[in-house]
Design a protein around this motif. Structure first.
Motif: not given
Length: 187
Positions: A6-10, A26-40, A42-50
Motif C-alpha cells: 500500500e505504501f511503497s517507496r523503493t 510520507a504516505a499519501s491520503e490513499s496510502e494511509r486509507a489502505a494502511l488503515s484497512e490493513r492494520f484495522d 479507524l484512521s491513519l492521519e499521518k505516516l512519515e519517516a526519515v
C-alpha cells in the motif's frame, strides 16, 4: 517495478553506494486509507519517516525514525482511541538465503530487525509500515472503558484476584474446621 504494498517507496540496490543516503517519505491520503484497512485502524492521519540507508557487509542498513498519528477502536467499547507513534527503526535488508544455505539468522536482542529484499530494490515504505504495525498498541482502551465495563458488570483484574483469594480462604482444606470452637472450661 510495480508493488503490491500500500505504501511503497523503493530504492534500487544499484543506487546505494558506500555513503549514507537519507530518504524522507510520507504516505499519501490513499496510502494511509489502505494502511488503515490493513492494520484495522479507524484512521491513519499521518505516516512519515526519515530513513538513512547505506551498504554494509551484511546487507543494506536502514536507520531512522517513523511518526504516525492514528485512531484505533477501543478493545472494550469500540470507541475511537487516538494515538501517536514516534519510534526509532534499525533495519537490515538482506538477500534471502539461497537453496542449501543455512536459513537461520542469529541476532542479539539489541540488534536490528531483518527484512529480506528481492535482489533489486529495498522498500522503505513497506519497512516504515511494518515498523508502525509493530509499534501499534495491541489493546487500545478509551478513557471511559473501565467505567463502562464496571457498569456492565465486568470486574477488573484486581477485583477478580481479591474475590479469588477470599474464596480460597473460605474453601481451603481446613474450611470445615473454622466453625469448631474450643470447649469452654467450666469452674
Amino acid at each position: 517495478m510495480t508493488s503490491e504494498n500500500e505504501f511503497s517507496r523503493t530504492v534500487k540496490l544499484a543506487d546505494i553506494g558506500a555513503g549514507d543516503m537519507k530518504h524522507n517519505i510520507a504516505a499519501s491520503e490513499s496510502e494511509r486509507a489502505a494502511l488503515s484497512e490493513r492494520f484495522d485502524l479507524l484512521s491513519l492521519e499521518k505516516l512519515e519517516a526519515v530513513i538513512t540507508v547505506s551498504a554494509t557487509e551484511k546487507g543494506i542498513s536502514a536507520k531512522g525514525k517513523i511518526w504516525a498519528e492514528l485512531v484505533q477502536a477501543c478493545t472494550a467499547t469500540g470507541e475511537p482511541v487516538p494515538d501517536s507513534i514516534a519510534d526509532d527503526i534499525d533495519l537490515l535488508f538482506m538477500a534471502p538465503p539461497q537453496h542449501g544455505e543455512d536459513a537461520e539468522i542469529e541476532l542479539l536482542p539489541d540488534e536490528c530487525e531483518v527484512i529480506f529484499h528481492d535482489g533489486k530494490v529495498v522498500d522503505l515504505g513497506e519497512a516504515a509500515a511494518q515498523s508502525m504495525g509493530l509499534a501499534i498498541n495491541p489493546y487500545p482502551r478509551s478513557k471511559i472503558a473501565d467505567e463502562k465495563l464496571r457498569a456492565a458488570g465486568v470486574k477488573s483484574e484486581e477485583e477478580e484476584a481479591r474475590e479469588l483469594e477470599a474464596r480460597k480462604a473460605v474453601s481451603g482444606p481446613f474450611a470445615g474446621l473454622a466453625g469448631l470452637q474450643q470447649p469452654k472450661n467450666k469452674p
